[in-house]
Design a protein around this motif. Structure first.
Motif, PDB file in Angstrom:
ATOM      1  N   SER A   1       0.810  -1.217   0.000  1.00  0.00           N
ATOM      2  CA  SER A   1       0.000   0.000   0.000  1.00  0.00           C
ATOM      3  C   SER A   1       0.848   1.274   0.000  1.00  0.00           C
ATOM      4  N   THR A   2       2.097   1.166   0.403  1.00  0.00           N
ATOM      5  CA  THR A   2       2.975   2.342   0.444  1.00  0.00           C
ATOM      6  C   THR A   2       3.766   2.541  -0.846  1.00  0.00           C
ATOM      7  N   GLY A   3       3.709   1.562  -1.754  1.00  0.00           N
ATOM      8  CA  GLY A   3       4.429   1.700  -3.019  1.00  0.00           C
ATOM      9  C   GLY A   3       5.282   0.487  -3.339  1.00  0.00           C
ATOM     10  N   VAL A   4       6.251   0.701  -4.220  1.00  0.00           N
ATOM     11  CA  VAL A   4       7.125  -0.378  -4.674  1.00  0.00           C
ATOM     12  C   VAL A   4       8.289  -0.543  -3.696  1.00  0.00           C
ATOM     13  N   LYS A   5       8.593  -1.797  -3.350  1.00  0.00           N
ATOM     14  CA  LYS A   5       9.699  -2.122  -2.456  1.00  0.00           C
ATOM     15  C   LYS A   5      10.770  -2.860  -3.246  1.00  0.00           C
ATOM     16  N   PHE A   6      12.026  -2.514  -2.971  1.00  0.00           N
ATOM     17  CA  PHE A   6      13.132  -3.116  -3.720  1.00  0.00           C
ATOM     18  C   PHE A   6      14.312  -3.358  -2.786  1.00  0.00           C
ATOM     19  N   SER A   7      14.975  -4.489  -2.986  1.00  0.00           N
ATOM     20  CA  SER A   7      16.165  -4.798  -2.193  1.00  0.00           C
ATOM     21  C   SER A   7      17.045  -5.767  -2.978  1.00  0.00           C
ATOM     22  N   MET A   8      18.339  -5.715  -2.686  1.00  0.00           N
ATOM     23  CA  MET A   8      19.266  -6.687  -3.264  1.00  0.00           C
ATOM     24  C   MET A   8      19.952  -7.481  -2.156  1.00  0.00           C
ATOM     25  N   LYS A   9      19.315  -7.472  -0.960  1.00  0.00           N
ATOM     26  CA  LYS A   9      19.889  -8.183   0.184  1.00  0.00           C
ATOM     27  C   LYS A   9      19.072  -9.430   0.519  1.00  0.00           C
ATOM     28  N   ASP A  10      17.842  -9.233   0.981  1.00  0.00           N
ATOM     29  CA  ASP A  10      16.954 -10.355   1.274  1.00  0.00           C
ATOM     30  C   ASP A  10      15.517  -9.845   1.343  1.00  0.00           C
ATOM     31  N   TYR A  11      14.584 -10.764   1.549  1.00  0.00           N
ATOM     32  CA  TYR A  11      13.165 -10.420   1.561  1.00  0.00           C
ATOM     33  C   TYR A  11      12.819  -9.495   2.723  1.00  0.00           C
ATOM     34  N   MET A  12      13.377  -9.764   3.905  1.00  0.00           N
ATOM     35  CA  MET A  12      13.028  -9.001   5.106  1.00  0.00           C
ATOM     36  C   MET A  12      13.458  -7.545   5.009  1.00  0.00           C
ATOM     37  N   SER A  13      14.537  -7.273   4.294  1.00  0.00           N
ATOM     38  CA  SER A  13      15.046  -5.905   4.208  1.00  0.00           C
ATOM     39  C   SER A  13      14.143  -4.989   3.383  1.00  0.00           C
ATOM     40  N   MET A  14      13.152  -5.544   2.677  1.00  0.00           N
ATOM     41  CA  MET A  14      12.225  -4.698   1.920  1.00  0.00           C
ATOM     42  C   MET A  14      11.250  -3.979   2.833  1.00  0.00           C
ATOM     43  N   GLY A  15      10.972  -4.552   4.007  1.00  0.00           N
ATOM     44  CA  GLY A  15      10.020  -3.929   4.927  1.00  0.00           C
ATOM     45  C   GLY A  15       8.612  -3.907   4.376  1.00  0.00           C
ATOM     46  N   MET A  16       8.155  -5.042   3.873  1.00  0.00           N
ATOM     47  CA  MET A  16       6.830  -5.134   3.256  1.00  0.00           C
ATOM     48  C   MET A  16       5.729  -5.029   4.304  1.00  0.00           C
ATOM     49  N   ALA A  17       4.655  -4.309   3.967  1.00  0.00           N
ATOM     50  CA  ALA A  17       3.460  -4.249   4.806  1.00  0.00           C
ATOM     51  C   ALA A  17       2.704  -5.571   4.699  1.00  0.00           C
ATOM     52  N   PRO A  18       1.804  -5.871   5.670  1.00  0.00           N
ATOM     53  CA  PRO A  18       1.065  -7.146   5.620  1.00  0.00           C
ATOM     54  C   PRO A  18       0.250  -7.344   4.351  1.00  0.00           C
ATOM     55  N   ASP A  19      -0.182  -6.225   3.732  1.00  0.00           N
ATOM     56  CA  ASP A  19      -0.988  -6.345   2.520  1.00  0.00           C
ATOM     57  C   ASP A  19      -0.125  -6.407   1.256  1.00  0.00           C
ATOM     58  N   GLY A  20       1.181  -6.519   1.418  1.00  0.00           N
ATOM     59  CA  GLY A  20       2.089  -6.482   0.279  1.00  0.00           C
ATOM     60  C   GLY A  20       2.080  -7.762  -0.547  1.00  0.00           C
ATOM     61  N   LYS A  21       2.559  -7.647  -1.779  1.00  0.00           N
ATOM     62  CA  LYS A  21       2.648  -8.781  -2.702  1.00  0.00           C
ATOM     63  C   LYS A  21       4.064  -8.843  -3.262  1.00  0.00           C
ATOM     64  N   VAL A  22       4.703  -9.988  -3.104  1.00  0.00           N
ATOM     65  CA  VAL A  22       6.065 -10.177  -3.602  1.00  0.00           C
ATOM     66  C   VAL A  22       6.007 -10.465  -5.099  1.00  0.00           C
ATOM     67  N   ILE A  23       6.810  -9.738  -5.869  1.00  0.00           N
ATOM     68  CA  ILE A  23       6.873  -9.953  -7.310  1.00  0.00           C
ATOM     69  C   ILE A  23       8.071 -10.840  -7.657  1.00  0.00           C
ATOM     70  N   ILE A  24       9.268 -10.415  -7.259  1.00  0.00           N
ATOM     71  CA  ILE A  24      10.473 -11.223  -7.470  1.00  0.00           C
ATOM     72  C   ILE A  24      11.059 -11.561  -6.102  1.00  0.00           C
ATOM     73  N   ASN A  25      11.279 -12.840  -5.866  1.00  0.00           N
ATOM     74  CA  ASN A  25      11.784 -13.287  -4.571  1.00  0.00           C
ATOM     75  C   ASN A  25      13.200 -13.860  -4.726  1.00  0.00           C
ATOM     76  N   GLY A  26      14.120 -13.029  -5.184  1.00  0.00           N
ATOM     77  CA  GLY A  26      15.516 -13.435  -5.318  1.00  0.00           C
ATOM     78  C   GLY A  26      15.693 -14.593  -6.272  1.00  0.00           C
ATOM     79  N   ALA A  27      16.481 -15.591  -5.841  1.00  0.00           N
ATOM     80  CA  ALA A  27      16.771 -16.747  -6.678  1.00  0.00           C
ATOM     81  C   ALA A  27      15.537 -17.618  -6.912  1.00  0.00           C
TER      82      ALA A  27
END
Length: 350
Positions: free
Chosen positions: A151-177
């Motif tokens: 709900s806050t916008g696009v999240k991006f990280s090149m470290k891991d999933y947790m570092s994106m700080g996704m809200a509970p209503d978020g949807k993962v598009i690319i999950n690394g490997a």
């Protein structure tokens, strides 16, 4: 109305594709094709598109590129990301898939244009090495990307999933490997055949246009082409970008045939680029029809030989060697020319 030779040749090429589609569809309806072989039909269309598009670079432009799988990877992930993000807003599958094709082609063509500016100043082995490096870099970059939307916008990280700080209503598009999961499976054999025809239309019309003649003049003699005022950089870049965009279309078709899309080496790595190059070389460099036939034969052959168990790849290698000799050995070329002349003579007599 009299049809010129080039138009007649193009119509025959289109006719081969349409006839293949009709025959395969009829065999499917009659239950003559197994589920395993039916599952290969969309990948078959993907490889045919890749072979035709690479032949534009290798055969028509005369430059050796080993990064074609990289452009396919760009198109696949761009198209899959678009479809995944718009699944809830664009509910009409056909229109969404069409837009995904445009997005994948645009991104791959853009990367082809950007990479082509410095790369096409190189020649021979140097160009091949740089394009190979591009394919490996793209694949490895995607493997470390984490992308999501909330709900806050696009999240991006090149470290891991947790570092994106996704809200509970978020949807993962690319999950690394682990790549992209849940891409709508919109690809069908019929759509693949339509895209092959579109690819043929683009490539054949480009070859027979003024730009195509300029591209082939550059391939045959760059110095002579420059001397008569042909902008070498412009035409080389144009051919390379179109080839990359078509590879992106193949990538979108490939991505929408899978439940999970990952940037594994077997999908977009060095071996994939080499395999596409093998299609072009065995079919005849510069021969669009030969690339199509080679892609079909070499894609289906391992599955047709599966019953031979451990001898399967031995027979596959033998077929590769025989095809190479028939296409490139001087004696085989002479024999083919004599055989074609004999058929033409009998046709005139009839």
């Amino acid at each position: 109305m009299k049809i010129n030779k080039k138009t007649k040749s193009n119509l025959i090429t289109y006719g081969i594709v349409i006839a293949f589609y009709i025959v395969v569809t009829a065999m499917q309806s009659a239950g003559m094709i197994s589920r395993l072989m039916s599952g290969l039909l969309v990948p078959l269309c993907v490889y045919v598109i890749l072979a035709i598009s690479l032949n534009l670079t290798v055969g028509i432009l005369g430059e050796l590129s080993l990064g074609h799988a990289g452009f396919m990877c760009v198109g696949a992930f761009a198209g899959a990301i678009f479809s995944k993000c718009t699944m809830d807003t664009i509910t009409f599958q056909g229109f969404r898939f069409f837009l995904a094709l445009l997005v994948g082609a645009a991104f791959a063509g853009f990367f082809g244009f950007i990479i082509g500016i410095p790369v096409l100043r190189l020649k021979g082995d140097y160009l091949a090495i740089v394009t190979l490096a591009f394919g490996e870099i793209i694949k490895n970059l995607i493997n470390v990307v984490y992308l999501g939307v909330d709900s806050t916008g696009v999240k991006f990280s090149m470290k891991d999933y947790m570092s994106m700080g996704m809200a509970p209503d978020g949807k993962v598009i690319i999950n690394g490997a682990q790549g992209i999961t849940g891409t709508p499976q919109d690809s069908t054999f019929g759509i693949g055949v339509i895209l092959i025809l579109v690819t043929l239309f683009v490539v054949l019309n480009l070859i027979q246009s003024r730009d195509g003649r300029a591209i082939m003049a550059i391939r045959d003699n760059r110095i002579a082409a420059e001397s008569i005022g042909i902008d070498v950089s412009k035409y080389k870049l144009k051919a390379f970008a179109i080839s990359a965009a078509l590879a992106g279309v193949a990538g979108v078709l490939y991505a929408h045939n899978l439940a999970t899309l990952t940037a594994l080496p077997k999908n977009f790595g060095y071996n994939q680029s080499i395999m596409i190059l093998v299609f072009v070389v065995l079919g005849g460099i510069g021969s669009i029809r030969g690339s199509m036939i080679s892609a079909v034969v070499l894609t289906l052959l391992p599955e047709l030989l599966r019953g031979l168990s451990e001898y399967r790849m031995l027979f596959y290698a033998i077929v590769l060697i025989v095809m190479m000799l028939l296409n490139w050995a001087p004696k085989a070329i002479e024999w083919r020319e004599r055989l074609a002349a004999s058929f033409r003579k009998k046709g005139r007599e009839a």
